[in-house]
Scaffold this motif. Structure first.
Motif, PDB file in Angstrom:
ATOM      1  N   LYS A  27       0.821  -1.207   0.000  1.00 29.43           N
ATOM      2  CA  LYS A  27       0.000   0.000   0.000  1.00 29.43           C
ATOM      3  C   LYS A  27       0.855   1.257   0.000  1.00 29.43           C
ATOM      4  O   LYS A  27       0.353   2.351   0.202  1.00 29.43           O
ATOM      5  CB  LYS A  27      -0.952  -0.017   1.191  1.00 29.43           C
ATOM      6  N   ARG A  28       2.146   1.070  -0.237  1.00 33.26           N
ATOM      7  CA  ARG A  28       3.034   2.229  -0.341  1.00 33.26           C
ATOM      8  C   ARG A  28       4.025   1.995  -1.470  1.00 33.26           C
ATOM      9  O   ARG A  28       4.441   0.869  -1.737  1.00 33.26           O
ATOM     10  CB  ARG A  28       3.771   2.508   0.966  1.00 33.26           C
ATOM     11  N   ILE A  29       4.364   3.082  -2.125  1.00 36.69           N
ATOM     12  CA  ILE A  29       5.361   3.003  -3.190  1.00 36.69           C
ATOM     13  C   ILE A  29       6.709   3.312  -2.563  1.00 36.69           C
ATOM     14  O   ILE A  29       6.857   4.315  -1.853  1.00 36.69           O
ATOM     15  CB  ILE A  29       5.024   3.997  -4.316  1.00 36.69           C
ATOM     16  N   PRO A  30       7.704   2.469  -2.767  1.00 32.49           N
ATOM     17  CA  PRO A  30       9.018   2.691  -2.165  1.00 32.49           C
ATOM     18  C   PRO A  30       9.686   3.954  -2.712  1.00 32.49           C
ATOM     19  O   PRO A  30       9.272   4.489  -3.745  1.00 32.49           O
ATOM     20  CB  PRO A  30       9.821   1.451  -2.545  1.00 32.49           C
ATOM     21  N   ASP A  31      10.729   4.375  -2.028  1.00 30.97           N
ATOM     22  CA  ASP A  31      11.451   5.553  -2.501  1.00 30.97           C
ATOM     23  C   ASP A  31      12.239   5.217  -3.773  1.00 30.97           C
ATOM     24  O   ASP A  31      12.355   4.061  -4.175  1.00 30.97           O
ATOM     25  CB  ASP A  31      12.355   6.137  -1.420  1.00 30.97           C
ATOM     26  N   GLU A  32      12.759   6.249  -4.407  1.00 27.89           N
ATOM     27  CA  GLU A  32      13.430   6.099  -5.697  1.00 27.89           C
ATOM     28  C   GLU A  32      14.634   5.159  -5.625  1.00 27.89           C
ATOM     29  O   GLU A  32      14.875   4.372  -6.532  1.00 27.89           O
ATOM     30  CB  GLU A  32      13.871   7.466  -6.216  1.00 27.89           C
ATOM     31  N   PHE A  33      15.390   5.217  -4.516  1.00 25.56           N
ATOM     32  CA  PHE A  33      16.556   4.347  -4.375  1.00 25.56           C
ATOM     33  C   PHE A  33      16.144   2.879  -4.415  1.00 25.56           C
ATOM     34  O   PHE A  33      16.734   2.068  -5.124  1.00 25.56           O
ATOM     35  CB  PHE A  33      17.313   4.652  -3.080  1.00 25.56           C
ATOM     36  N   ASP A  34      15.117   2.531  -3.650  1.00 26.98           N
ATOM     37  CA  ASP A  34      14.658   1.142  -3.612  1.00 26.98           C
ATOM     38  C   ASP A  34      14.111   0.712  -4.972  1.00 26.98           C
ATOM     39  O   ASP A  34      14.375  -0.403  -5.431  1.00 26.98           O
ATOM     40  CB  ASP A  34      13.598   0.949  -2.529  1.00 26.98           C
ATOM     41  N   ILE A  35      13.393   1.588  -5.627  1.00 24.59           N
ATOM     42  CA  ILE A  35      12.868   1.268  -6.954  1.00 24.59           C
ATOM     43  C   ILE A  35      14.015   0.989  -7.921  1.00 24.59           C
ATOM     44  O   ILE A  35      13.980   0.034  -8.697  1.00 24.59           O
ATOM     45  CB  ILE A  35      11.976   2.411  -7.476  1.00 24.59           C
ATOM     46  N   ASN A  36      15.062   1.802  -7.853  1.00 28.47           N
ATOM     47  CA  ASN A  36      16.174   1.681  -8.793  1.00 28.47           C
ATOM     48  C   ASN A  36      17.138   0.541  -8.483  1.00 28.47           C
ATOM     49  O   ASN A  36      17.877   0.110  -9.371  1.00 28.47           O
ATOM     50  CB  ASN A  36      16.958   2.986  -8.873  1.00 28.47           C
ATOM     51  N   HIS A  37      17.148   0.054  -7.235  1.00 26.19           N
ATOM     52  CA  HIS A  37      18.156  -0.937  -6.853  1.00 26.19           C
ATOM     53  C   HIS A  37      17.594  -2.200  -6.209  1.00 26.19           C
ATOM     54  O   HIS A  37      18.367  -3.031  -5.738  1.00 26.19           O
ATOM     55  CB  HIS A  37      19.168  -0.306  -5.900  1.00 26.19           C
ATOM     56  N   ASN A  38      16.298  -2.368  -6.188  1.00 27.61           N
ATOM     57  CA  ASN A  38      15.705  -3.544  -5.561  1.00 27.61           C
ATOM     58  C   ASN A  38      16.259  -4.815  -6.215  1.00 27.61           C
ATOM     59  O   ASN A  38      16.136  -5.011  -7.431  1.00 27.61           O
ATOM     60  CB  ASN A  38      14.183  -3.487  -5.700  1.00 27.61           C
ATOM     61  N   LEU A  39      16.888  -5.655  -5.401  1.00 30.76           N
ATOM     62  CA  LEU A  39      17.557  -6.843  -5.941  1.00 30.76           C
ATOM     63  C   LEU A  39      16.585  -7.868  -6.514  1.00 30.76           C
ATOM     64  O   LEU A  39      16.895  -8.547  -7.491  1.00 30.76           O
ATOM     65  CB  LEU A  39      18.438  -7.487  -4.873  1.00 30.76           C
ATOM     66  N   SER A  40      15.411  -7.968  -5.945  1.00 25.57           N
ATOM     67  CA  SER A  40      14.427  -8.916  -6.466  1.00 25.57           C
ATOM     68  C   SER A  40      13.997  -8.519  -7.881  1.00 25.57           C
ATOM     69  O   SER A  40      13.888  -9.367  -8.773  1.00 25.57           O
ATOM     70  CB  SER A  40      13.209  -8.963  -5.538  1.00 25.57           C
TER      71      SER A  40
END
Length: 120
Positions: A27-40
Motif C-alpha cells: 500500500k506504499r510506493i518505495p522511494d526512488e533508491f529502492d525502486i532503482n536498486h531492488n535486488l528482487s
C-alpha cells in the motif's frame, strides 16, 4: 517464476516491446533508491535475459491496491550489483560467517526458532 510477461507492438515503429510485470500488494510506493536498486526486481530482469536470451525493454511494478504502475529499467551495472551481492552472501555461508539480519520476513520464517539457539 514471472508474474506476467507482456508483449506489445509499438504502433509507430512496429517493434516488439517486452515488459516484465511484477505485481505488488503493498500500500506504499518505495522511494526512488529502492525502486532503482531492488535486488528482487533486478533478479527478474537478469533471469529473464539469461533464460530466454532476450533483454526485456522494461519492468513494470504494478501496485494493485493503489492502481498504479511504475516503469523500471535495469542494465549490466545492476546485474553486476546483484551478482556481487549473491557472491558475498554465498562466501559468508561457505566461510561460516553468520550474522543476524532481522526483518519483517522473520514473522513468517519457517526456521525462526533456530535463531535463538544459534551461538554467535
Amino acid at each position: 517464476k514471472f508474474d506476467l510477461v507482456r508483449e506489445e507492438i509499438n504502433e509507430k515503429t512496429k517493434e516488439k516491446i517486452i515488459e516484465l510485470v511484477i505485481y505488488s500488494t503493498s500500500k506504499r510506493i518505495p522511494d526512488e533508491f529502492d525502486i532503482n536498486h531492488n535486488l528482487s526486481t533486478t533478479f527478474h530482469h537478469y533471469a529473464f535475459k539469461d533464460i530466454f536470451n532476450v533483454t526485456p525493454d522494461a519492468i513494470v511494478i504494478s501496485y494493485i491496491s493503489l492502481g498504479k504502475e511504475i516503469y523500471v529499467y535495469r542494465d549490466e551495472k545492476e546485474h553486476r550489483r546483484l551478482l556481487s551481492s549473491l557472491t558475498y552472501f554465498s562466501n559468508s555461508i561457505n566461510s561460516d560467517i553468520i550474522y543476524p539480519r532481522q526483518s519483517i520476513a522473520c514473522n513468517a520464517c519457517p526456521v525462526k526458532n533456530f535463531c535463538d539457539k544459534y551461538q554467535f
